[in-house]
Design a protein around this motif. Structure first.
Motif, PDB file in Angstrom:
ATOM      1  N   LEU A 306       0.714  -1.621  -0.021  1.00 27.18           N
ATOM      2  CA  LEU A 306       0.435  -0.170  -0.224  1.00 27.18           C
ATOM      3  C   LEU A 306       0.856   1.779  -0.234  1.00 27.18           C
ATOM      4  CD1 LEU A 306      -2.574   1.790   0.342  1.00 27.18           C
ATOM      5  CD2 LEU A 306      -2.366   1.403   2.957  1.00 27.18           C
ATOM      6  N   LEU A 307       1.887   1.207   1.304  1.00 28.28           N
ATOM      7  CA  LEU A 307       2.754   2.696   0.955  1.00 28.28           C
ATOM      8  C   LEU A 307       3.807   2.522  -0.030  1.00 28.28           C
ATOM      9  CD1 LEU A 307       2.468   5.037   2.833  1.00 28.28           C
ATOM     10  CD2 LEU A 307       4.820   3.624   3.580  1.00 28.28           C
ATOM     11  N   VAL A 308       4.340   1.744  -0.450  1.00 31.35           N
ATOM     12  CA  VAL A 308       4.833   1.466  -2.295  1.00 31.35           C
ATOM     13  C   VAL A 308       4.326   2.446  -3.009  1.00 31.35           C
ATOM     14  CG1 VAL A 308       6.441   0.548  -4.096  1.00 31.35           C
ATOM     15  CG2 VAL A 308       6.213   0.055  -1.145  1.00 31.35           C
ATOM     16  N   TRP A 309       2.566   1.861  -3.203  1.00 30.72           N
ATOM     17  CA  TRP A 309       1.910   1.937  -4.177  1.00 30.72           C
ATOM     18  C   TRP A 309       1.250   3.985  -4.088  1.00 30.72           C
ATOM     19  CZ3 TRP A 309       2.890   1.785  -9.323  1.00 30.72           C
ATOM     20  CH2 TRP A 309       3.410  -0.270  -8.842  1.00 30.72           C
ATOM     21  N   ALA A 310       1.031   4.085  -2.737  1.00 31.27           N
ATOM     22  CA  ALA A 310       1.000   5.873  -2.717  1.00 31.27           C
ATOM     23  C   ALA A 310       2.145   6.688  -2.306  1.00 31.27           C
ATOM     24  CB  ALA A 310       0.399   5.559  -1.055  1.00 31.27           C
ATOM     25  N   ASP A 311       3.126   6.008  -2.619  1.00 29.19           N
ATOM     26  CA  ASP A 311       4.397   6.657  -2.846  1.00 29.19           C
ATOM     27  C   ASP A 311       4.627   7.322  -4.306  1.00 29.19           C
ATOM     28  OD1 ASP A 311       6.344   8.315  -1.814  1.00 29.19           O
ATOM     29  OD2 ASP A 311       7.757   7.193  -2.951  1.00 29.19           O
ATOM     30  N   VAL A 312       4.180   5.807  -4.847  1.00 27.27           N
ATOM     31  CA  VAL A 312       4.475   6.281  -6.710  1.00 27.27           C
ATOM     32  C   VAL A 312       3.244   7.403  -6.750  1.00 27.27           C
ATOM     33  CG1 VAL A 312       4.036   5.132  -8.762  1.00 27.27           C
ATOM     34  CG2 VAL A 312       5.122   4.219  -6.928  1.00 27.27           C
ATOM     35  N   LEU A 313       1.866   7.283  -6.486  1.00 26.15           N
ATOM     36  CA  LEU A 313       1.056   7.654  -7.084  1.00 26.15           C
ATOM     37  C   LEU A 313       1.171   9.562  -6.813  1.00 26.15           C
ATOM     38  CD1 LEU A 313      -2.245   6.216  -6.088  1.00 26.15           C
ATOM     39  CD2 LEU A 313      -1.750   6.483  -8.468  1.00 26.15           C
ATOM     40  N   SER A 314       1.658   9.673  -4.887  1.00 27.68           N
ATOM     41  CA  SER A 314       2.693  11.399  -4.231  1.00 27.68           C
ATOM     42  C   SER A 314       3.238  11.430  -5.149  1.00 27.68           C
ATOM     43  CB  SER A 314       2.661  11.215  -3.536  1.00 27.68           C
ATOM     44  OG  SER A 314       4.049  10.047  -2.910  1.00 27.68           O
ATOM     45  N   ARG A 315       4.405  10.673  -6.241  1.00 25.15           N
ATOM     46  CA  ARG A 315       5.071  11.292  -7.662  1.00 25.15           C
ATOM     47  C   ARG A 315       4.650  11.584  -8.614  1.00 25.15           C
ATOM     48  NH1 ARG A 315       9.062   6.863  -8.076  1.00 25.15           N
ATOM     49  NH2 ARG A 315       8.347   6.154  -6.267  1.00 25.15           N
ATOM     50  N   LEU A 316       3.256  11.196  -9.404  1.00 24.84           N
ATOM     51  CA  LEU A 316       2.812  11.332 -10.262  1.00 24.84           C
ATOM     52  C   LEU A 316       2.434  12.208 -10.092  1.00 24.84           C
ATOM     53  CD1 LEU A 316       3.294   7.389 -11.364  1.00 24.84           C
ATOM     54  CD2 LEU A 316       5.017   9.487 -12.013  1.00 24.84           C
ATOM     55  N   LEU A 317       0.987  12.544  -9.907  1.00 24.53           N
ATOM     56  CA  LEU A 317      -0.015  13.071  -9.768  1.00 24.53           C
ATOM     57  C   LEU A 317       0.128  14.751 -10.624  1.00 24.53           C
ATOM     58  CD1 LEU A 317      -2.495  11.568  -6.938  1.00 24.53           C
ATOM     59  CD2 LEU A 317      -2.466  11.622 -10.121  1.00 24.53           C
ATOM     60  N   PHE A 318       1.101  15.076  -9.870  1.00 24.13           N
ATOM     61  CA  PHE A 318       1.853  16.742  -9.818  1.00 24.13           C
ATOM     62  C   PHE A 318       2.872  17.080 -10.073  1.00 24.13           C
ATOM     63  CE2 PHE A 318      -2.346  16.851  -7.576  1.00 24.13           C
ATOM     64  CZ  PHE A 318      -3.113  17.998  -8.065  1.00 24.13           C
ATOM     65  N   ALA A 319       3.675  15.598 -10.806  1.00 25.58           N
ATOM     66  CA  ALA A 319       4.517  15.891 -10.971  1.00 25.58           C
ATOM     67  C   ALA A 319       5.372  16.986 -12.224  1.00 25.58           C
ATOM     68  CB  ALA A 319       5.389  14.426 -12.049  1.00 25.58           C
ATOM     69  N   PRO A 320       6.728  17.445 -11.845  1.00 24.73           N
ATOM     70  CA  PRO A 320       7.390  17.086 -10.889  1.00 24.73           C
ATOM     71  C   PRO A 320       7.680  18.021  -9.304  1.00 24.73           C
ATOM     72  CG  PRO A 320       7.939  19.414 -11.910  1.00 24.73           C
ATOM     73  CD  PRO A 320       7.019  18.575 -12.116  1.00 24.73           C
ATOM     74  N   ALA A 321       5.707  18.077  -8.894  1.00 22.03           N
ATOM     75  CA  ALA A 321       5.622  18.623  -7.951  1.00 22.03           C
ATOM     76  C   ALA A 321       5.368  16.759  -7.111  1.00 22.03           C
ATOM     77  CB  ALA A 321       4.526  19.577  -7.616  1.00 22.03           C
ATOM     78  N   GLU A 322       5.103  17.172  -6.043  1.00 24.84           N
ATOM     79  CA  GLU A 322       5.227  16.570  -4.794  1.00 24.84           C
ATOM     80  C   GLU A 322       3.563  16.440  -3.321  1.00 24.84           C
ATOM     81  OE1 GLU A 322       7.859  13.757  -2.531  1.00 24.84           O
ATOM     82  OE2 GLU A 322       9.739  13.381  -4.963  1.00 24.84           O
ATOM     83  N   LEU A 323       3.058  15.183  -4.068  1.00 27.92           N
ATOM     84  CA  LEU A 323       1.694  15.006  -3.223  1.00 27.92           C
ATOM     85  C   LEU A 323       2.510  14.077  -0.900  1.00 27.92           C
ATOM     86  CD1 LEU A 323      -1.166  14.771  -4.268  1.00 27.92           C
ATOM     87  CD2 LEU A 323      -1.078  16.849  -3.399  1.00 27.92           C
ATOM     88  N   PRO A 324       1.878  15.765  -0.445  1.00 29.03           N
ATOM     89  CA  PRO A 324       2.391  14.336   0.595  1.00 29.03           C
ATOM     90  C   PRO A 324       1.832  13.405   0.546  1.00 29.03           C
ATOM     91  CG  PRO A 324       1.562  16.743   1.859  1.00 29.03           C
ATOM     92  CD  PRO A 324       1.444  16.801  -0.424  1.00 29.03           C
ATOM     93  N   VAL A 325       3.014  11.773   1.295  1.00 28.43           N
ATOM     94  CA  VAL A 325       2.564  10.424   0.746  1.00 28.43           C
ATOM     95  C   VAL A 325       1.306  10.463   1.404  1.00 28.43           C
ATOM     96  CG1 VAL A 325       3.514   9.669   2.414  1.00 28.43           C
ATOM     97  CG2 VAL A 325       2.582   8.115   0.323  1.00 28.43           C
ATOM     98  N   GLY A 326       1.123  11.329   3.015  1.00 21.56           N
ATOM     99  CA  GLY A 326      -0.575  11.144   3.983  1.00 21.56           C
ATOM    100  C   GLY A 326      -1.578  11.627   3.177  1.00 21.56           C
ATOM    101  N   VAL A 327      -1.221  12.305   2.168  1.00 21.53           N
ATOM    102  CA  VAL A 327      -2.950  12.952   1.895  1.00 21.53           C
ATOM    103  C   VAL A 327      -3.317  11.290  -0.095  1.00 21.53           C
ATOM    104  CG1 VAL A 327      -3.588  14.035   0.046  1.00 21.53           C
ATOM    105  CG2 VAL A 327      -2.100  15.142   1.156  1.00 21.53           C
ATOM    106  N   ILE A 328      -2.343  10.521   0.295  1.00 18.71           N
ATOM    107  CA  ILE A 328      -2.482  10.050  -0.536  1.00 18.71           C
ATOM    108  C   ILE A 328      -3.396   8.452  -0.150  1.00 18.71           C
ATOM    109  CG2 ILE A 328      -1.918   7.748  -2.838  1.00 18.71           C
ATOM    110  CD1 ILE A 328      -1.394  10.999  -3.673  1.00 18.71           C
TER     111      ILE A 328
END
Length: 352
Positions: A306-328
């Protein structure tokens, strides 16, 4: 009146093997995904070169650095943190006999936030260099643990109600201290970094963070797994546990120390990532049953994926900016958790 049938159980061994394979594929996929995409073949080639000390040609040097030096430590740390939060979630829910509790109910993460923000916003412990943030967060987590323990302890030991009430009350106090520091600091990048840490982020992951986090999580999981039978007894109530030869007050004290150490360690390297420790153990119990040996076999693997893919989404959704993984984890986890709760017919702690 219609009798409610018990939910079916999935065998642990095939489920665990499937999750282990999924985790391996997730690690490889997570290394290749990001603002600068790297092909699957290149990822495997770079990983092999890094593991065997092979040569990487100059045109591939930048991609190799991204894969081996930046993303691999990040996805590995994400897996370790996810596994740790899930395992600790199982322990906390057994300790307070509440399936809706999570590792942060004890106020440890809020205490760690005070130390982390002292570094981010006030520049405290600058002499520790790259270790300043992790060391300060871990030290303040231990201080928060000691304070919660001292306040919650009674002549009868650590009771679930006192732990929850004390942890919740002190968590509000720690959050107030953090808020004062954020508002008192100069606006700009420091405040943004503090917010990222409060919501959880793996952006600062380095290879140096992995050994301590991995060893602590593994040791904590091994201890919990060895006490799975005692956790089953504790989940049935203190009187039943005592009749089965378990000392509830002593076990709860030991659980408190183990969960505090693991939570403080993972929070120190990743920030306050919520929801993993709440959702994963509860969902796993719905799938494999309430036996703690079964839950502790599956939950860490599920938390890691779960956390590996949440972190991937945090990197991709607003790339090159990142979301906090806790939001995901919250955005993805809340609907899934509510759906599973409804389909599970209000499945309660302990399988009843």
């Amino acid at each position: 009146m219609r009798r409610r049938t018990a939910p079916s159980r999935i065998p642990v061994l095939p489920l665990g093997l499937a999750l282990a394979l999924l985790l391996l594929l997730s690690l490889v996929g997570g290394v290749g995904l990001g603002a600068a995409g790297v092909g699957r073949g290149e990822v495997l080639r770079f990983l092999w070169a890094g593991l065997t000390g092979g040569t990487v040609h100059a045109p591939d040097a930048a991609s190799y650095t991204i894969v081996w030096e930046i993303r691999l430590p990040r996805v590995l740390l994400g897996a370790v943190v996810g596994a740790g939060l899930a395992a600790v979630g199982v322990a906390v829910q057994a300790m307070v006999r509440n399936a809706l509790a999570d590792p942060f109910v004890l106020g440890i993460s809020s205490g760690a936030a005070v130390g982390a923000n002292a570094v981010i916003l006030l520049g405290a412990f600058a002499g520790l260099g790259v270790w300043a943030l992790s060391a300060s967060a871990f030290a303040s987590a231990l201080a928060a643990m000691a304070l919660v323990y001292a306040v919650a302890r009674s002549p009868h030991g650590l009771t679930p109600l006192r732990l929850v009430l004390t942890g919740t009350a002190l968590a509000y106090g720690f959050e107030a201290v953090t808020t004062v520091m954020v508002f008192g600091a100069a606006r700009g990048e420091a405040a943004r970094s503090a917010m990222m840490w409060l919501l959880g982020s793996l952006g600062g992951a380095t290879r140096a963070h992995l050994p301590l986090a991995a060893v602590t999580v593994a040791a904590g999981w091994a201890w919990l797994y060895g006490r799975a039978g005692a956790l089953d007894a504790l989940a049935m109530g203190d009187e039943t546990a005592s009749a089965l030869g378990v000392r509830p007050a002593r076990l709860r004290r030991e659980l408190f120390l183990v969960t505090a150490a693991v939570t403080g360690t993972v929070v120190a390297v990743s920030g306050a990532i919520g929801f993993v420790g709440l959702m994963v153990p509860h969902v796993v119990r719905m799938v494999v049953g309430a036996d703690h040996r079964r839950v502790l076999t599956v939950a860490p693997l599920a938390g890691a994926v779960l956390l590996v893919w949440a972190d991937v989404l945090s990197r991709l959704l607003f790339a090159p900016a990142e979301l906090p993984v806790g939001v995901i984890t919250a955005v993805v986890g809340v609907p899934a958790f509510l759906l599973l709760m409804r389909r599970g017919g209000g499945y309660a702690f302990g399988g009843r």
